[in-house]
Write a protein that holds these residues in place. Sequence first.
Motif, PDB file in Angstrom:
ATOM      1  N   SER A  33     -10.738 -22.742 -21.958  1.00 57.49           N
ATOM      2  CA  SER A  33      -9.674 -22.425 -21.350  1.00 57.49           C
ATOM      3  C   SER A  33     -10.466 -22.649 -19.783  1.00 57.49           C
ATOM      4  N   THR A  34      -8.968 -22.896 -18.610  1.00 62.42           N
ATOM      5  CA  THR A  34      -9.250 -23.524 -18.082  1.00 62.42           C
ATOM      6  C   THR A  34      -9.065 -21.617 -17.277  1.00 62.42           C
ATOM      7  N   GLY A  36     -11.416 -19.746 -17.814  1.00 59.90           N
ATOM      8  CA  GLY A  36     -12.737 -20.048 -17.940  1.00 59.90           C
ATOM      9  C   GLY A  36     -13.016 -18.111 -18.228  1.00 59.90           C
ATOM     10  N   SER A 391     -11.686 -28.825  -9.808  1.00 59.05           N
ATOM     11  CA  SER A 391     -12.333 -29.349 -10.485  1.00 59.05           C
ATOM     12  C   SER A 391     -12.695 -30.390 -11.893  1.00 59.05           C
ATOM     13  N   CYS A 408     -11.476 -27.739 -15.910  1.00 61.96           N
ATOM     14  CA  CYS A 408     -10.541 -27.650 -14.662  1.00 61.96           C
ATOM     15  C   CYS A 408     -10.745 -25.873 -14.966  1.00 61.96           C
ATOM     16  N   GLY A 409     -10.714 -25.963 -13.579  1.00 58.75           N
ATOM     17  CA  GLY A 409     -10.397 -24.403 -13.133  1.00 58.75           C
ATOM     18  C   GLY A 409      -9.136 -24.111 -12.532  1.00 58.75           C
ATOM     19  N   ASP A 463     -13.945 -23.522  -9.392  1.00 53.90           N
ATOM     20  CA  ASP A 463     -15.181 -24.627  -9.819  1.00 53.90           C
ATOM     21  C   ASP A 463     -16.050 -23.877 -11.332  1.00 53.90           C
ATOM     22  N   ARG A 464     -15.435 -24.526 -11.666  1.00 52.44           N
ATOM     23  CA  ARG A 464     -15.344 -23.162 -13.742  1.00 52.44           C
ATOM     24  C   ARG A 464     -16.526 -23.400 -14.051  1.00 52.44           C
ATOM     25  N   LYS A 465     -17.564 -24.474 -13.284  1.00 55.09           N
ATOM     26  CA  LYS A 465     -18.613 -24.424 -13.506  1.00 55.09           C
ATOM     27  C   LYS A 465     -19.978 -22.991 -12.783  1.00 55.09           C
ATOM     28  N   THR A 467     -20.020 -19.139 -11.977  1.00 64.51           N
ATOM     29  CA  THR A 467     -19.303 -18.048 -12.290  1.00 64.51           C
ATOM     30  C   THR A 467     -18.989 -17.265 -11.360  1.00 64.51           C
ATOM     31  N   THR A 470     -15.719 -18.519 -10.705  1.00 64.86           N
ATOM     32  CA  THR A 470     -14.704 -17.862 -11.793  1.00 64.86           C
ATOM     33  C   THR A 470     -13.527 -16.025 -11.348  1.00 64.86           C
ATOM     34  N   ASN A 474     -10.398 -14.739 -10.889  1.00 65.39           N
ATOM     35  CA  ASN A 474      -9.288 -13.981 -12.001  1.00 65.39           C
ATOM     36  C   ASN A 474      -9.447 -12.728 -10.825  1.00 65.39           C
TER      37      ASN A 474
END
Length: 540
Positions: A33-34, A36, A391, A408-409, A463-465, A467, A470, A474
């Motif tokens: 999921s984009t 995260g 990302s 991708c984020g 950047d989804r990598k 944490t 992410t 949100n």
Amino acid sequence: MDSTSIESARAEWTTILGESGVIAASPKDYGASTMGVVRHIPAVLRPKTKEQVSAILQVAQRWQIAVYPVSTGHNWGYGSANPAQDECVIIDLSQLDKISEFDPEMGVVTIQPGVTQGALREFLDRHDGEYLVPVTGAGPTCSLLGNALERGYGITPITDHFAAVTKIEAILPDGTLYRTPLSELGGAEVDGLFKWGLGPYLDGLFSQGNFGVVVGITLALAPTPETVTAFFFSTKDDSKLEALVPTVRAVLRALSGSVVAINLLNSQRMLSMMTPFPADKAVEGVLPENVVEDLARRHGVPAWSGVGAIYASKEVAKAARRTLRRLLGPVTDRLIFINQRKVDMAQKVTRLLPGKLATRVQGMADTLSGALQIMHGTPNDVALALAYWRSGDLPPPGHPKNPAQDGCGLIWFAPLVPIRGKDARRYIDMIERVCPQYGINPLITLTTINDRCFDSTVPLLFDRKDTEATTRANDCYRALYHEGQKEGFLPYRLNIHAMDILNNGSLGFSKLSSQLKAAIDPNSILAPGRYIPSTKRTEV
């Protein structure tokens, strides 16, 4: 959900679908999921017929296993193929991909969930269907049915895609078939020509709801006009926005039927389409104002850019251009009209230009060509590159883009904003105030969905990598929602991580929708938590 129940249900589903129809959900496909967000998905079911969908739901009821239908799972920025809650078995409807009926005279087509924007375009081209596909920027692989049920929109003549849905066929949670009264009474043809049918309008329950698995819809298509002319306008002066916004409303009212939608984009949104993200110049992920101004100056990007299209005969298009010059002239610095012939000429000219200039002109021509294709009802993935700005690994040219699988984020914040200058300014101030606090660059688009209201799309790119990034993205969505609630700017659709906004027992809507859900799906096995408060399953 106990292991005995899921294994017993899995055995029955395997009997119905075969071994290949019951698979594990790998993190690379259904689990990606984009946003995260990570959901635990016990299994994925892949039916090929509506009868199999019915049988799946009957098994789910027998063992009280929650299931969650997806069309193609390409719901980028809102959850992709992930359910609203953990422990839901995915029903992947992508193999229900038939275009069962097409009436070229009336311009209506009946499709299943797996029919994509690209598939319908190919079908119409093969059958001399002189109609526009209701495209979006999400790309050719996205489901038309899924987008319509989420009330997606575009800039082609039928802007509101759910408004184009004239008939729905669905499987209810107990496995029974729902059809509209006109169809059941023998009027299937006229049912597909008239949206409201007969009696209470129950079809609306299946839009942004969890009352059934929609296995077919009939869509009204817009006919291909004699001419499609794109127009682009801009203003370098941000202070002109308050005058530009009501002018956009005046354009839509003066040219109703010919100009159906207009996009306004701020400078950062335009830069995201023109240049890679300059990470070395960002401060805690955000581009400082002076960096944005410098990039905008070097790339010739104004404070606000606008785009729309004229759908009309040659005579009407000529008159529309005069009207656009008269209305937009006083509040813009530039107004140009582009059609495919001009783009083709620009692409030919690039062969005569020196290296860097040729590359730049070719890039602009390709972008314009992609935009014109969308305006002509031909889907492409040009706009999808936005998801990769912060990302993700952009696939090579010619390879399909899948932001969820490519890392991708992206989370979309999509609130409604009145088309008033002062309201637009209040909204933009809110976005520019909140987003940087969470390391998010304020990329803003305002799209008219009628002559009274914008839907704004703000991509929360991260950047989804990372944490922490992410989590911040949100959190940013929540902060924007709460600030928007104070200011009156609320979203028109929700992502899977924000469904609790409507799962609020104090809302009259929540009480009524829960009562309806309990009557139709007492065990709450179908898409629990999706827009409608859960009547039984409360775990997340």
